[in-house]
Design a protein around this motif. Sequence first.
Motif, PDB file in Angstrom:
ATOM      1  N   GLU A 595       0.838  -1.192   0.000  1.00 51.30           N
ATOM      2  CA  GLU A 595       0.000   0.000   0.000  1.00 51.30           C
ATOM      3  C   GLU A 595       0.874   1.243   0.000  1.00 51.30           C
ATOM      4  O   GLU A 595       1.863   1.336   0.739  1.00 51.30           O
ATOM      5  N   PHE A 596       0.502   2.200  -0.819  1.00 48.72           N
ATOM      6  CA  PHE A 596       1.052   3.554  -0.766  1.00 48.72           C
ATOM      7  C   PHE A 596      -0.083   4.461  -0.311  1.00 48.72           C
ATOM      8  O   PHE A 596      -1.202   4.369  -0.810  1.00 48.72           O
ATOM      9  N   ALA A 603       3.048  11.417  -0.252  1.00 45.05           N
ATOM     10  CA  ALA A 603       2.682  10.015  -0.439  1.00 45.05           C
ATOM     11  C   ALA A 603       3.825   9.141   0.068  1.00 45.05           C
ATOM     12  O   ALA A 603       5.002   9.393  -0.236  1.00 45.05           O
ATOM     13  N   PHE A 604       3.466   8.071   0.814  1.00 44.02           N
ATOM     14  CA  PHE A 604       4.495   7.259   1.452  1.00 44.02           C
ATOM     15  C   PHE A 604       4.060   5.797   1.492  1.00 44.02           C
ATOM     16  O   PHE A 604       2.860   5.489   1.567  1.00 44.02           O
ATOM     17  N   PRO A 605       5.052   4.861   1.483  1.00 40.82           N
ATOM     18  CA  PRO A 605       4.731   3.451   1.699  1.00 40.82           C
ATOM     19  C   PRO A 605       4.330   3.217   3.152  1.00 40.82           C
ATOM     20  O   PRO A 605       4.672   3.987   4.047  1.00 40.82           O
ATOM     21  N   VAL A 606       3.598   2.117   3.382  1.00 43.86           N
ATOM     22  CA  VAL A 606       3.052   1.818   4.709  1.00 43.86           C
ATOM     23  C   VAL A 606       3.723   0.563   5.265  1.00 43.86           C
ATOM     24  O   VAL A 606       3.898  -0.436   4.558  1.00 43.86           O
ATOM     25  N   PHE A 607       4.093   0.632   6.552  1.00 45.54           N
ATOM     26  CA  PHE A 607       4.676  -0.495   7.272  1.00 45.54           C
ATOM     27  C   PHE A 607       3.867  -0.704   8.551  1.00 45.54           C
ATOM     28  O   PHE A 607       3.466   0.265   9.208  1.00 45.54           O
ATOM     29  N   ASP A 690       7.757  -7.024  -0.085  1.00 39.75           N
ATOM     30  CA  ASP A 690       8.507  -5.785  -0.209  1.00 39.75           C
ATOM     31  C   ASP A 690       8.039  -5.031  -1.441  1.00 39.75           C
ATOM     32  O   ASP A 690       7.343  -5.565  -2.299  1.00 39.75           O
ATOM     33  N   PHE A 691       8.428  -3.753  -1.485  1.00 41.04           N
ATOM     34  CA  PHE A 691       8.032  -2.912  -2.607  1.00 41.04           C
ATOM     35  C   PHE A 691       8.903  -3.156  -3.828  1.00 41.04           C
ATOM     36  O   PHE A 691       8.496  -2.867  -4.955  1.00 41.04           O
ATOM     37  N   LEU A 692      10.123  -3.670  -3.601  1.00 42.41           N
ATOM     38  CA  LEU A 692      11.042  -3.981  -4.682  1.00 42.41           C
ATOM     39  C   LEU A 692      11.723  -5.307  -4.391  1.00 42.41           C
ATOM     40  O   LEU A 692      11.888  -5.678  -3.221  1.00 42.41           O
ATOM     41  N   PRO A 693      12.156  -6.030  -5.412  1.00 41.43           N
ATOM     42  CA  PRO A 693      12.979  -7.216  -5.160  1.00 41.43           C
ATOM     43  C   PRO A 693      14.300  -6.801  -4.502  1.00 41.43           C
ATOM     44  O   PRO A 693      14.749  -5.658  -4.636  1.00 41.43           O
ATOM     45  N   PRO A 694      14.952  -7.707  -3.785  1.00 43.86           N
ATOM     46  CA  PRO A 694      16.254  -7.375  -3.201  1.00 43.86           C
ATOM     47  C   PRO A 694      17.243  -6.969  -4.284  1.00 43.86           C
ATOM     48  O   PRO A 694      17.227  -7.522  -5.395  1.00 43.86           O
ATOM     49  N   PRO A 695      18.099  -6.014  -4.006  1.00 48.55           N
ATOM     50  CA  PRO A 695      19.076  -5.578  -5.003  1.00 48.55           C
ATOM     51  C   PRO A 695      20.151  -6.634  -5.216  1.00 48.55           C
ATOM     52  O   PRO A 695      20.316  -7.543  -4.387  1.00 48.55           O
ATOM     53  N   PRO A 696      20.899  -6.538  -6.310  1.00 46.10           N
ATOM     54  CA  PRO A 696      21.988  -7.503  -6.558  1.00 46.10           C
ATOM     55  C   PRO A 696      23.059  -7.413  -5.474  1.00 46.10           C
ATOM     56  O   PRO A 696      23.183  -6.406  -4.760  1.00 46.10           O
ATOM     57  N   GLY A 697      23.844  -8.479  -5.365  1.00 44.00           N
ATOM     58  CA  GLY A 697      24.993  -8.451  -4.467  1.00 44.00           C
ATOM     59  C   GLY A 697      26.057  -7.494  -4.976  1.00 44.00           C
ATOM     60  O   GLY A 697      26.000  -7.010  -6.111  1.00 44.00           O
ATOM     61  N   TYR A 698      27.032  -7.234  -4.143  1.00 39.49           N
ATOM     62  CA  TYR A 698      28.071  -6.277  -4.527  1.00 39.49           C
ATOM     63  C   TYR A 698      29.350  -6.580  -3.763  1.00 39.49           C
ATOM     64  O   TYR A 698      29.357  -7.322  -2.767  1.00 39.49           O
TER      65      TYR A 698
END
Length: 756
Positions: A595-596, A603-607, A690-698
Amino acid sequence: MVRIILLAFFLVAVHGTCVRAQSCSLQVAGTMLDEHDRTELSFASVYVIEAERGAQADENGNFVIGDLCAGTYDLRFSHIGCDPKVVTVDLRRDTSLTVYLHHHDNYTETVTVSASGAAVSYEERLDREADRQLGLVLERITGVSSLRTGTSANKPVFDGLYGNRLSIQNNGIAQAGQQWGNDHAPEIDPWVAAYVRVVEGVDALRYGGSTLGPTVLVEPSPLTPRSQPGGKLAYGLRTNGWGHTLNARLTDTAFVAYRLSGSLKAIGDRRAPDYYLTNTGQREGDVAVQLAKFLSPALTTRLYYSLFNAEVGVLRGSHIGNLSDLEEAIGRERPFFTESSFSYGINSPRQRVTHHLLKAELSYAPSDRTTYTLQYGGQVDDRKEFDVRRGDDDQAALQLLQVSHTLEGRYQRRLGGQRSVEAGVQLENVDNTNQPGTGVLPLIPDYLGNRAGGYVTYHVKPERVRYHVGLRADHQYYEAVTISRDLPRRILRYTHHYTTVGGSAGGSIKFGQRWSADADFTYRQRAPQINELYSQGLHQGVSGIEEGDRSLLPEHSAKSSVDLTYGSRDGSLTVTGGLFYQRVNNFINLEPEQEFRQTIRGAFPVFTYRGVDADLSGGKLSVLAQLGALDLETAAAVVRGNNLTDGTPLVFMPPPNWRTSLAYNLSGAWVARASVLAVARQQRTVPEQDFLPPPPGYAIVGVGASRTVALGDRELHLELEVENLLNQAYRDYLDRQRYFADAPGRSLNFRVSYSW
């Protein structure tokens, strides 16, 4: 002829015996003590490198090595659970030494240093990190990651636990203000810290605060009757953000032993590899004063005061005006509101915090076995958060004033047979008030909190098999005054009572002189904190709306861990590996909602906070080796968390990570350093979490070089370092700002210090 030969042989034998009697009958004796609390290091080892032989101390830490010839020797002192130390002795007569080792027996781990010429003292090691935030310094501990909010805040994550579950003790006082959320960095000046460590199990039971076991200790170097006058002036420059840090310290032992420390910090916009992170500047001014008066050999009084004052910018691109722009901003390659040029300016959204801490302690030791301690701690935390508003930019949207008091009485007794007992009682009062005039409903309510607690621990430390047990109980009371969310507005009052208990038992066994094994079992309960119960609104620092649940129940945790350690005879190699499993019922989890939400503030995401059953497991491996002039430190950690209620992985668990650093002693007193931090992609998530998939490793590479120049009895230390050498663009899974922007890129850092 035979008589002459026999006479010559006799004279040579007598002469050789006399030479040996004169120059090869010398001895080195002494005592090895814990650097922190001056207790004896039972059965520690000392090894004479040139003579290739050594000895073991007795149960009181005393050692003797005899039959040494006159000359110069390097003595390596080591103890399982200690940082080894090399002391050079020019032996001309029988010599007595008192050697202090940085000891962390019963501790999970410390920020360690090894003992070759490429290494530096423990306190100097922390000084090299002190222009960073404290949370980044803690990342040097194996198994510790950071829950980040962009460049403005870092909080430690240990074995998957963070936030309210990981208490931070500032010089023995539970740091207040931590329950306001994960975006608030500990209000502690890293320059003051001489020791940074994580404790758990039996030794963590003595510390108050909200915790499921692990406790972070941040401690200044203690003033003792042996403290020497001196001082240090240090300056650091970081090109990413063009940050300037200045620290000055002075120690003296006049009528009252004292240490003064003052720090100033100014940082502008950080830069990701491809753009500026607009509005991520920081201003900071800190002061700390330590006083100690040794009234008699048995009676000591201490006073400590610190002031932490900071203004921190929040990434402008994380505060969005409407829902459609927010949906576009999350995952965007380049954040909104990114300026094309560098600036030192700090505009809204931003935070201001002023934190005062006062500690007074009276210690009475009628004998060398018994100590009574009375301790008071007072804290005032004043926090303001400023949103992007039309009109008055100086009107805070959130203004909280928290005043807390703690009182502790502690009894310590060393019994015979390497046994000791410790007990204490603690009282805490917290008064948190929202200041009027913000024009916005507060994120957390006004509340009054009282806590009473007590603990007892028992340790048995013979040479081979050691064990320890402990118990703790607390009663927590809250009275919260809230404002209803529906109309008409009403004042609502709620009270909560929580009784929590904890216990721990553990032991260790030594296999010969090189191997040891440790095992611990800990059961702890943790009462919900105010932000978990009553958060309702925009949490500005994390750019999200958080919603609490006042029906949450206390967490119940059971954790088992086992560690195996190998230490070489000469202390040049230490290998430690460990596994743990922790089951937590009613695990209070902050979960992203799909939810946003549009508000008058944007406007903000909700936790939301939610209680689930969970388990955590993982392992750590660390190696410290001295290979001639080369020092090697390498450590890897893996943590897995499961939401057993929903059958899904826990969110915000650290991905597997591996850190290695090398230090090589070059000719001409130069030391070269290199480091690599590799973080894998977090694979254990599901899209709905989550709102996005986890980012790549680094992988982040760093290099540096340093030199210490002796100027008589004074020293000038120079250091040049490059962070993120390859200018790697990356986003860290534990960074709440990863939704909007990359992490900072390359930085060239220069440090210089002058000590006397």
